[in-house]
Design a protein around this motif. Structure first.
Motif, mmCIF file in Angstrom:
data_model
loop_
_atom_site.group_PDB
_atom_site.id
_atom_site.type_symbol
_atom_site.label_atom_id
_atom_site.label_comp_id
_atom_site.label_asym_id
_atom_site.label_seq_id
_atom_site.Cartn_x
_atom_site.Cartn_y
_atom_site.Cartn_z
ATOM 1 N N ILE A 31 -6.146 -7.424 -1.077
ATOM 2 C CA ILE A 31 -5.209 -6.694 -0.088
ATOM 3 C C ILE A 31 -5.085 -5.631 -0.632
ATOM 4 O O ILE A 31 -4.238 -5.044 -1.571
ATOM 5 N N LEU A 32 -5.008 -5.009 -0.031
ATOM 6 C CA LEU A 32 -4.819 -2.900 0.206
ATOM 7 C C LEU A 32 -3.843 -2.787 1.273
ATOM 8 O O LEU A 32 -3.826 -2.939 2.125
ATOM 9 N N LEU A 33 -2.768 -2.825 0.380
ATOM 10 C CA LEU A 33 -1.307 -2.080 1.301
ATOM 11 C C LEU A 33 -1.406 -0.367 1.358
ATOM 12 O O LEU A 33 -1.246 0.227 0.778
ATOM 13 N N ILE A 34 -1.469 0.129 1.729
ATOM 14 C CA ILE A 34 -1.200 1.787 2.371
ATOM 15 C C ILE A 34 0.193 2.209 3.273
ATOM 16 O O ILE A 34 0.192 1.501 4.140
ATOM 17 N N ASN A 35 1.235 2.322 2.470
ATOM 18 C CA ASN A 35 2.391 2.296 2.866
ATOM 19 C C ASN A 35 2.650 3.817 2.282
ATOM 20 O O ASN A 35 2.514 4.511 1.526
ATOM 21 N N ARG A 36 4.111 4.553 3.648
ATOM 22 C CA ARG A 36 4.600 5.205 2.798
ATOM 23 C C ARG A 36 5.629 5.547 2.024
ATOM 24 O O ARG A 36 6.302 6.282 1.100
ATOM 25 N N LYS A 37 5.813 3.998 1.876
ATOM 26 C CA LYS A 37 6.910 3.703 1.067
ATOM 27 C C LYS A 37 6.383 2.239 -0.048
ATOM 28 O O LYS A 37 5.719 1.007 1.055
ATOM 29 N N ALA A 38 7.314 1.854 -0.589
ATOM 30 C CA ALA A 38 7.097 0.204 -1.665
ATOM 31 C C ALA A 38 7.599 -0.401 -0.578
ATOM 32 O O ALA A 38 7.993 -0.500 -0.397
ATOM 33 N N THR A 39 6.235 -1.334 -0.910
ATOM 34 C CA THR A 39 7.075 -2.948 -0.099
ATOM 35 C C THR A 39 7.696 -3.567 -0.663
ATOM 36 O O THR A 39 8.263 -4.490 -0.445
ATOM 37 N N GLY A 40 7.325 -3.206 -2.186
ATOM 38 C CA GLY A 40 8.824 -4.546 -3.143
ATOM 39 C C GLY A 40 7.998 -6.335 -3.687
ATOM 40 O O GLY A 40 8.156 -7.108 -4.159
ATOM 41 N N TYR A 41 7.031 -6.268 -2.644
ATOM 42 C CA TYR A 41 6.030 -7.210 -3.090
ATOM 43 C C TYR A 41 5.313 -6.902 -4.241
ATOM 44 O O TYR A 41 4.513 -6.024 -4.135
ATOM 45 N N SER A 42 5.158 -8.343 -4.986
ATOM 46 C CA SER A 42 3.977 -7.951 -6.058
ATOM 47 C C SER A 42 3.138 -9.668 -5.717
ATOM 48 O O SER A 42 3.639 -10.321 -5.907
ATOM 49 N N HIS A 43 2.081 -9.493 -5.997
ATOM 50 C CA HIS A 43 1.000 -11.160 -5.749
ATOM 51 C C HIS A 43 -0.375 -10.280 -6.757
ATOM 52 O O HIS A 43 -1.010 -9.388 -6.921
ATOM 53 N N PRO A 44 -0.733 -10.899 -7.062
ATOM 54 C CA PRO A 44 -1.971 -10.891 -7.702
ATOM 55 C C PRO A 44 -3.406 -10.722 -6.673
ATOM 56 O O PRO A 44 -4.330 -9.868 -6.663
ATOM 57 N N LYS A 45 -3.144 -10.435 -5.913
ATOM 58 C CA LYS A 45 -4.230 -9.940 -4.617
ATOM 59 C C LYS A 45 -3.812 -9.047 -4.487
ATOM 60 O O LYS A 45 -4.533 -8.089 -3.412
ATOM 61 N N ILE A 46 -2.493 -8.224 -4.062
ATOM 62 C CA ILE A 46 -2.254 -7.023 -3.885
ATOM 63 C C ILE A 46 -2.114 -6.162 -4.519
ATOM 64 O O ILE A 46 -1.942 -5.818 -5.983
ATOM 65 N N GLU A 47 -2.967 -4.754 -3.711
ATOM 66 C CA GLU A 47 -3.218 -3.108 -4.554
ATOM 67 C C GLU A 47 -2.314 -2.704 -3.559
ATOM 68 O O GLU A 47 -2.349 -2.972 -2.231
ATOM 69 N N GLU A 48 -1.346 -1.574 -4.169
ATOM 70 C CA GLU A 48 -0.060 -1.321 -3.217
ATOM 71 C C GLU A 48 -0.778 0.508 -3.263
ATOM 72 O O GLU A 48 -0.674 1.058 -4.762
ATOM 73 N N LEU A 49 -0.789 1.029 -1.678
ATOM 74 C CA LEU A 49 -1.668 3.111 -1.889
ATOM 75 C C LEU A 49 -0.222 3.002 -1.493
ATOM 76 O O LEU A 49 -0.401 3.012 -0.201
ATOM 77 N N LEU A 50 0.190 4.529 -2.219
ATOM 78 C CA LEU A 50 1.203 5.271 -1.697
ATOM 79 C C LEU A 50 0.603 6.319 -1.071
ATOM 80 O O LEU A 50 0.131 7.172 -1.746
#
Length: 222
Positions: A31-50
């Motif tokens: 899962i790639l999350l693209i957001n303006r601010k952090a979601t606060g979620y952490s999981h091995p599937k997740i990569e977060e891109l601000l």
């Protein structure tokens, strides 16, 4: 089939609900999350891109390659907004984002969260419905593998959701009663998330995905 998906709007109620379902579902491996601010979620599937400017994601184009689906859950309410402002956020931003994704991922399925009552003719009386209709229509012209426009109505937030505001807190309490009287209008966000995963695997006869279609797709095995 193991899916790599992009989610936008995960700091909002709908996007968070879809994210929660993607975390739980074994069919989704990344899962790639693209957001303006952090979601606060952490999981091995997740990569977060601000990224601050969703109107121009060309600077991160190389980071969005190789994904099977995008669940575009970013959006605003039209209440109190003038049409040019709503158009800029709902139509222009969405199309600018989607055009870059289509160029990088021609085999991608793009799922757009629209709304029940969207006006595909673009000629109706309701401003929000016209703008959503134009957004749906022009997304279908982009060179994705498939585009599906989800048209949910009232949605029950997922248990443990952090981004539940206003009227939806009331809906959360009254949902069991609403559901008894109208199963074709009231959905859970769990159903919406399951349907988004399912549609990438199984497809759908039409690009417009109405409430009844979402309910049906949510019951298919992924």
């Amino acid at each position: 089939m193991k899916l790599k998906v992009i989610i936008t709007g995960a700091t909002g109620m709908v996007g968070e609900g879809v994210l929660q379902e993607c975390i739980k579902n074994a069919a989704v491996e990344k899962i790639l999350l693209i957001n303006r601010k952090a979601t606060g979620y952490s999981h091995p599937k997740i990569e977060e891109l601000l990224h601050s400017d969703f109107n121009d994601i060309s600077p991160i184009a190389d980071r969005v390659q190789g994904y099977d689906a995008c669940y575009f859950c970013l959006g605003v309410s039209s209440v109190g907004m003038k049409e040019p402002d709503y158009y800029a956020v709902t139509y222009t931003l969405t199309l600018n984002f989607a055009k870059v994704l289509a160029g990088q991922n021609p085999l991608m399925t793009f799922c757009y969260v629209s709304g029940a009552g969207t006006d595909s003719t673009e000629q109706g009386r309701l401003m929000w419905a016209r703008v959503k209709g134009k957004t749906e229509n022009d997304l279908l012209k982009l060179p994705f593998k498939a585009v599906y426009n989800f048209r949910p109505a009232v949605m029950k937030p997922t248990k443990g959701a952090r981004n539940v505001k206003g009227i939806y807190r009331v809906i959360l309490l009254l949902f069991p009663l609403f559901r008894v009287f109208n199963r074709t209008y009231f959905l859970t966000l769990e159903e919406v998330g399951k349907a988004m995963i399912s549609i990438v695997i199984h497809g759908n006869p039409t690009p417009a995905v109405e409430v009844k279609d979402i309910a049906r797709l949510s019951e298919l095995n992924c």
